[in-house]
Design a protein around this motif. Structure first.
Motif, PDB file in Angstrom:
ATOM      1  N   SER A   1       0.832  -1.203   0.000  1.00  0.00           N
ATOM      2  CA  SER A   1       0.000   0.000   0.000  1.00  0.00           C
ATOM      3  C   SER A   1       0.866   1.253   0.000  1.00  0.00           C
ATOM      4  CB  SER A   1      -0.913   0.033   1.233  1.00  0.00           C
ATOM      5  OG  SER A   1      -1.755  -1.092   1.259  1.00  0.00           O
ATOM      6  N   LEU A   2       0.434   2.245  -0.759  1.00  0.00           N
ATOM      7  CA  LEU A   2       1.035   3.568  -0.703  1.00  0.00           C
ATOM      8  C   LEU A   2       0.144   4.428   0.176  1.00  0.00           C
ATOM      9  CD1 LEU A   2       3.290   5.467  -1.788  1.00  0.00           C
ATOM     10  CD2 LEU A   2       1.633   6.179  -3.552  1.00  0.00           C
ATOM     11  N   ILE A   3       0.706   4.919   1.274  1.00  0.00           N
ATOM     12  CA  ILE A   3      -0.047   5.751   2.203  1.00  0.00           C
ATOM     13  C   ILE A   3       0.208   7.209   1.850  1.00  0.00           C
ATOM     14  CG2 ILE A   3      -0.524   6.249   4.618  1.00  0.00           C
ATOM     15  CD1 ILE A   3      -1.036   3.325   3.677  1.00  0.00           C
ATOM     16  N   VAL A   4      -0.867   7.926   1.567  1.00  0.00           N
ATOM     17  CA  VAL A   4      -0.781   9.318   1.124  1.00  0.00           C
ATOM     18  C   VAL A   4      -1.514  10.199   2.137  1.00  0.00           C
ATOM     19  CG1 VAL A   4      -1.293  10.944  -0.727  1.00  0.00           C
ATOM     20  CG2 VAL A   4      -0.750   8.551  -1.280  1.00  0.00           C
ATOM     21  N   ARG A   5      -0.832  11.230   2.565  1.00  0.00           N
ATOM     22  CA  ARG A   5      -1.455  12.199   3.489  1.00  0.00           C
ATOM     23  C   ARG A   5      -1.826  13.451   2.701  1.00  0.00           C
ATOM     24  NH1 ARG A   5       2.245   9.172   6.081  1.00  0.00           N
ATOM     25  NH2 ARG A   5       1.555   8.194   8.027  1.00  0.00           N
ATOM     26  N   GLU A   6      -3.110  13.770   2.750  1.00  0.00           N
ATOM     27  CA  GLU A   6      -3.664  14.834   1.929  1.00  0.00           C
ATOM     28  C   GLU A   6      -4.396  15.851   2.803  1.00  0.00           C
ATOM     29  OE1 GLU A   6      -4.615  12.209  -2.084  1.00  0.00           O
ATOM     30  OE2 GLU A   6      -6.240  12.620  -0.666  1.00  0.00           O
ATOM     31  N   PRO A   7      -4.539  17.090   2.326  1.00  0.00           N
ATOM     32  CA  PRO A   7      -5.269  18.090   3.114  1.00  0.00           C
ATOM     33  C   PRO A   7      -6.730  17.712   3.282  1.00  0.00           C
ATOM     34  CG  PRO A   7      -4.745  18.917   0.908  1.00  0.00           C
ATOM     35  CD  PRO A   7      -3.988  17.639   1.082  1.00  0.00           C
ATOM     36  N   VAL A   8      -7.290  18.137   4.394  1.00  0.00           N
ATOM     37  CA  VAL A   8      -8.691  17.850   4.697  1.00  0.00           C
ATOM     38  C   VAL A   8      -9.612  18.617   3.760  1.00  0.00           C
ATOM     39  CG1 VAL A   8     -10.484  18.077   6.466  1.00  0.00           C
ATOM     40  CG2 VAL A   8      -8.195  17.313   7.102  1.00  0.00           C
TER      41      VAL A   8
ATOM     42  N   GLU B   1      -5.850  14.225   5.927  1.00  0.00           N
ATOM     43  CA  GLU B   1      -6.546  12.954   5.738  1.00  0.00           C
ATOM     44  C   GLU B   1      -5.505  11.900   5.336  1.00  0.00           C
ATOM     45  OE1 GLU B   1      -9.480  12.312   6.490  1.00  0.00           O
ATOM     46  OE2 GLU B   1     -10.918  13.858   5.895  1.00  0.00           O
ATOM     47  N   THR B   2      -5.807  10.642   5.622  1.00  0.00           N
ATOM     48  CA  THR B   2      -4.908   9.548   5.269  1.00  0.00           C
ATOM     49  C   THR B   2      -5.577   8.629   4.260  1.00  0.00           C
ATOM     50  OG1 THR B   2      -3.929   9.648   7.486  1.00  0.00           O
ATOM     51  CG2 THR B   2      -3.500   7.665   6.177  1.00  0.00           C
ATOM     52  N   LYS B   3      -4.926   8.469   3.115  1.00  0.00           N
ATOM     53  CA  LYS B   3      -5.454   7.636   2.042  1.00  0.00           C
ATOM     54  C   LYS B   3      -4.523   6.438   1.811  1.00  0.00           C
ATOM     55  CE  LYS B   3      -7.025   9.561  -1.738  1.00  0.00           C
ATOM     56  NZ  LYS B   3      -6.979  10.374  -2.976  1.00  0.00           N
TER      57      LYS B   3
END
Length: 475
Positions: A134-141, A469-471
């Motif tokens: 899995s690639l964990i991506v942290r993105e703005p809310v 957010e965490t994707k």
């Protein structure tokens, strides 16, 4: 009022520019003199709609901006705040009464330090990482609503707005109507630093109108609030209507525990300073001082002697240790607690509900020490938010821990004693921060509370994570 100060016409800040008031305004009152020094718009839900629309339009471009570029802009914001230190200090002293020396060092001096430290997180933060397949991506809310208090108006703005923007979010801010003026200066600094229009917006106004509109707005994805526990509960209810995230930094009733093996004079001095700094208007103030019963008399004597060093007066005068509280309403609130403490049988050591000698006007309160305070009494359980220290006696370590943990709050606290002993007590305290033997402040450490002191954390990496957010992208 200082002749160097002048304030712009009442306006919001929306989509990168001032938007003049087109309706009623709210007076900004200097609590040292009760004089009106400025005004801001009495914003409406329609003003919030306009600000949210600007933030929504700006979000895709800002979110797509590389973290390093966002950090570079934020570093320039830090530089701009530092360059305006004196203007900010004078403004904050005028709007909420902090002594000018405190305003220069903390009210205006700390925010650029925190801003720069936050910008520095971008380089090493794990915006993406691989976990197995899995690639964990942290993105703005998305669009963040920030609602800030009057006691540290710029610092509380910075601890919310700066990490939110670094994370790639856009922001709609409602500053406290008692101390709204430094938010305009921040907006100007941010624009000068190259922040794109719409990324940061300010809607002035009251909590029941603008604050509630932000908390319930469908276009706002997260609300970050600092203020009273009662208001935090209301914001949680409003936010639940759209299942938005709500981060709360609320009240406190923090305990400073002096152990039998402590350096007692140093502990008393540090505890009193925490209880009274900024006229006690600090959510993490050590407002309860817990002392071994056999040291009660010595501690009271030391506290009384230390209290003599705290001059109360004009906050614009160099050397003033304590200015007024932020408003006449706040003064009445504090005085009512002083009267309650006396009625409930606490021993008044110094201060009390009477007027401050030589200061017939302004929102001044006599800095007060109570001893022999019942741990279950009103002044030991409720947040006063004024220069009031309650001295409480305990019998042994277990009793001290029970008293320290025996409120609805859990924001901060302190322990003074032999290092290993103090650490054992610190670990037992149900609170978000514990200062051991006067430990130094760390702007990268998390700040936030347990229980009804709130949820989530501000400052450093933990504060940045609040706005992401965490994707998981499955490969």
């Amino acid at each position: 009022m200082n002749s160097e100060l002048s304030f712009p016409a009442p306006a919001h800040w929306i989509d990168g520019r001032p938007v003049p008031a087109d309706g009623p305004t709210i007076d900004v009152i200097n609590p040292a003199s009760d004089a009106v020094i400025a005004a801001v718009p009495a914003g409406t839900a329609a003003d919030v709609d306009r600000a949210v629309a600007a933030a929504t339009a700006a979000f895709p471009g800002w979110a797509a901006t590389a973290p390093a570029e966002r950090a570079a802009i934020i570093q320039r914001v830090s530089d701009g705040l530092r360059a305006r230190n004196e203007q900010l200090a004078l403004t904050i002293t005028a709007e909420m009464g902090a002594p000018i020396t405190l305003s220069r060092t903390a009210q205006a001096g700390l925010p650029p330090v925190v801003t720069a430290a936050t910008a520095g997180l971008a380089a090493d933060f794990p915006w993406t990482e691989q976990i197995g397949t899995s690639l964990i991506v942290r993105e703005p809310v998305g669009v963040v609503g920030a609602i800030t208090p009057w006691n540290f108006p710029l610092q509380q703005l910075v601890t919310k707005v700066v990490p939110a923007m670094l994370a790639g979010n856009t922001v709609v801010l409602k500053p406290a109507e008692l101390a709204p003026l430094s938010a305009r200066i921040f907006a100007e600094v941010a624009a000068e630093a190259g922040l794109p229009a719409g990324v940061f917006n300010v809607v002035q106004g009251t909590g029941p109108v603008v604050g509630e509109a932000i908390a319930s707005h469908r276009g706002i994805d997260l609300v970050s609030f600092t203020g009273s526990t009662a208001t935090g509960k209301r914001i949680s209810v409003l936010g639940a209507q759209t299942v938005k995230r709500v981060a709360l930094e609320l009240g406190g009733k923090s305990a400073s525990v002096i152990l039998r093996d402590a350096d007692v004079p140093a502990a008393v001095a540090a505890s009193l300073d925490s209880a009274w700094v900024n006229s006690g208007q600090v959510c993490g103030a050590y407002s309860r001082l817990l002392v071994p019963a056999e040291l009660r008399d010595r501690v009271v004597e030391l506290a009384l002697a230390a209290a003599a060093e705290y001059s109360v007066g004009d906050p614009m005068r160099e050397g003033t240790r304590l200015g007024p509280v932020a408003s006449q309403a706040q003064r009445q609130r504090v005085v009512s607690y002083l009267e309650r403490g006396i009625a409930e049988g606490a021993t008044l050591v110094t201060g009390g509900p009477g007027p401050v000698e030589g200061l017939p006007g302004g929102a001044y309160v006599r800095p007060t020490i109570f001893a022999d305070v019942d741990p279950d009494s009103t002044i030991a359980q409720e947040e006063i938010f004024g220069p009031v220290l309650a001295i409480i006696s305990y019998t042994d370590d277990d009793h001290a821990v029970a008293i320290a943990n025996g409120t609805i709050y859990g924001l901060s606290g302190a322990v003074f004693g032999e290092d290993a002993h103090a650490m054992r007590i610190a670990r037992r305290m149900r609170t978000g921060q514990v200062w051991v033997n006067g430990g130094r402040m760390n702007v990268l450490a998390p700040f936030g509370g347990y229980k009804q002191s709130g949820n989530g954390r501000e400052m450093g990496r933990f504060g940045l994570e609040e706005f992401l957010e965490t994707k998981a992208i499955q490969l």
